[in-house]
Design an enzyme around this catalytic site. Structure first.
Site, mmCIF file in Angstrom:
data_model
loop_
_atom_site.group_PDB
_atom_site.id
_atom_site.type_symbol
_atom_site.label_atom_id
_atom_site.label_comp_id
_atom_site.label_asym_id
_atom_site.label_seq_id
_atom_site.Cartn_x
_atom_site.Cartn_y
_atom_site.Cartn_z
ATOM 1 N N SER A 1 -5.661 3.678 4.474
ATOM 2 C CA SER A 1 -5.149 2.795 3.425
ATOM 3 C C SER A 1 -6.284 2.083 2.697
ATOM 4 O O SER A 1 -6.257 0.866 2.513
ATOM 5 C CB SER A 1 -4.169 1.771 4.017
ATOM 6 O OG SER A 1 -3.371 1.214 2.986
ATOM 7 N N SER B 1 0.786 -1.237 0.000
ATOM 8 C CA SER B 1 0.000 0.000 0.000
ATOM 9 C C SER B 1 0.819 1.288 0.000
ATOM 10 O O SER B 1 0.231 2.369 -0.076
ATOM 11 C CB SER B 1 -0.953 0.020 1.199
ATOM 12 O OG SER B 1 -2.087 -0.774 0.934
ATOM 13 N N LYS C 1 0.099 3.900 -2.669
ATOM 14 C CA LYS C 1 -0.852 5.020 -2.555
ATOM 15 C C LYS C 1 -0.154 6.371 -2.481
ATOM 16 O O LYS C 1 -0.780 7.412 -2.732
ATOM 17 C CB LYS C 1 -1.749 4.809 -1.333
ATOM 18 C CG LYS C 1 -2.676 3.605 -1.449
ATOM 19 C CD LYS C 1 -3.572 3.480 -0.223
ATOM 20 C CE LYS C 1 -4.554 2.324 -0.347
ATOM 21 N NZ LYS C 1 -3.925 1.001 -0.232
#
Length: 427
Positions: free
Chosen positions: A268, A107, A110
């Site tokens: 997230s 993640s 991102k």
């Protein structure tokens, strides 16, 4: 109004509240202890300046910090660790290990999505979902806009504007391409990590909840249509196209982009990340699919001077096991955001979870020196742990960092990464 003005206005407001609170305590203290007699304040002579190590600037010894980080990077719990740490004041790369060699980022992907969004889109942009009259009398069509943050209250409002209807269709043509991306596991829908990417969802397609990693719907767009149908008395629900030039009967707007980016970063949220990626694609004239979104994201970053060499993106959330990012790029984005030249990116720093305080770092750093001082985007997949953010050292110097650990067990690697960031804090 640009978001930077809004952001600094909010920051100033928070600061003012804090100052006002301190002032209030001072007034109460004065009222309570005004008659108290006391001796003069104890005075201490100014000490001699402390000895500054050779090569250190203003008491900052980056050479010593680099040596300690090199020692910590050898922890077997980190498996294969690639990373980079930068002094945001001088621009010096303090420590690095294979920073140009890409690893599975989870993640931390991102960060790229957030950066491209802030650089390409208006931070106060909102998505507008409309309900229009259908071709058949008594029918209405929801024209989806990519808003995956719809709420029950918004559906209530749409229903009130529409009144009664016999049939509710939903038009999802604003997006294209597969609903599940390459490298995704369909089991993650029931696991609560993602939903089929359709351009209208209630609370990110969560079932029975408004937040968190709870099971997600397999039919998010139809769920929105059904929710409206239940309120307007419609017996028929399905997918359909909005007639060209149809009368708009009702509309609702999303939160501004900057708030959506912050929610995506703090928690997230994979669904939010994919939706924002498609927003970038549409703005640049690309196909509104996962492929168009990742292409647009990398284009934006490259156009703003970031080296995207070695990057492979199958999605904008980091859920795909096919993604690869060199940690140097993560660090470069965060370093830029922390400098005078990075004003457009600076809101990303405020959106990062706070160690021991918010989002995905809320339950970490509880007994570590980095608590409250580390702000970072996390990343977790099987065998992968990531941490990328900024930390204010005890010296007052701010450092950016990007750390990717592959071939490692999640919990031991996570603890080692937190220790690594805390050590920067102690420098």
């Amino acid at each position: 109004m640009r978001f930077k003005k809004l952001w600094w206005g909010v920051t100033a407001g928070v600061t003012a509240v804090a100052v006002a609170a301190v002032a209030g305590v001072g007034v109460l203290t004065q009222q309570r202890y005004a008659d108290l007699e006391h001796a003069p304040a104890y005075a201490v002579e100014r000490p001699e300046p402390k000895i500054v190590p050779a090569g250190a600037e203003d008491g900052v010894d980056n050479a010593a910090l680099a040596a300690e980080l090199t020692r910590l990077a050898a922890d077997p719990a980190l498996g294969t660790l690639h990373g980079q740490v930068t002094d945001t004041v001088t621009g010096e790369v303090v420590w690095s290990e294979s920073p140009d060699e890409p690893l599975l980022p989870a993640s931390s992907t991102k960060i790229l999505t957030a950066a491209a969004a802030m650089l390409e889109l208006d931070p106060v942009h909102r998505l507008t979902t409309e309900v229009v009259a259908g071709d058949v009398p008594g029918s209405v069509v929801i024209r989806a806009s990519g808003d995956v943050w719809l709420t029950e209250e918004q559906i209530d409002d749409l229903a009130e504007q529409v009144g009664q209807a016999d049939t509710v269709f939903i038009d999802t043509s604003v997006w294209s391409g597969p609903a599940l991306m390459e490298g995704w596991d369909a089991a993650d829908i029931d696991g609560g990590y993602v939903a089929p990417m359709e351009p209208a969802m209630l609370h990110g397609a969560r079932i029975g909840a408004t937040e968190g990693d709870v099971p997600r719907s397999h039919t998010p767009a139809l769920d929105v249509a059904q929710a409206l149908a239940d309120r307007v008395g419609a017996d028929t629900v399905g997918e359909g196209s909005a007639p060209p030039g149809a009368e708009v009967l009702a509309s609702t707007e999303s939160e501004v982009l900057a708030e959506r980016v912050e929610d995506m970063m703090v928690w997230s949220d994979n669904v939010m990340a994919e939706a924002i990626g498609r927003e970038i694609a549409i703005h640049r004239g690309h196909e509104p699919s996962a492929e168009g979104a990742t292409t647009a994201t990398l284009e934006v970053l490259a156009e703003h001077g970031f080296d995207t060499t070695g990057v492979t993106l199958n999605d904008n959330s980091g859920l795909s096991t096919g993604n690869r990012i060199p940690p140097r790029l993560l660090d470069d984005i965060l370093h830029t955001a922390a400098t005078a030249e990075g004003e457009e990116l600076r809101p990303i720093l405020a959106a990062l979870p706070v160690a021991g305080g918010t989002g995905t770092l809320m339950d970490r750093y509880q007994d570590m020196s980095g608590r409250g001082w580390v702000r970072a985007k996390t990343g977790t997949l099987t065998g992968t742990s990531a941490l990328a953010g900024v930390v204010t050292a005890d010296s007052g110097r701010v450092y950016s960092f990007g750390l990717l650990s592959n071939d490692s067990a999640i919990l031991p690697a996570r603890a080692a990464l937190d220790n690594f960031a805390s050590t920067i804090r102690e420098s």
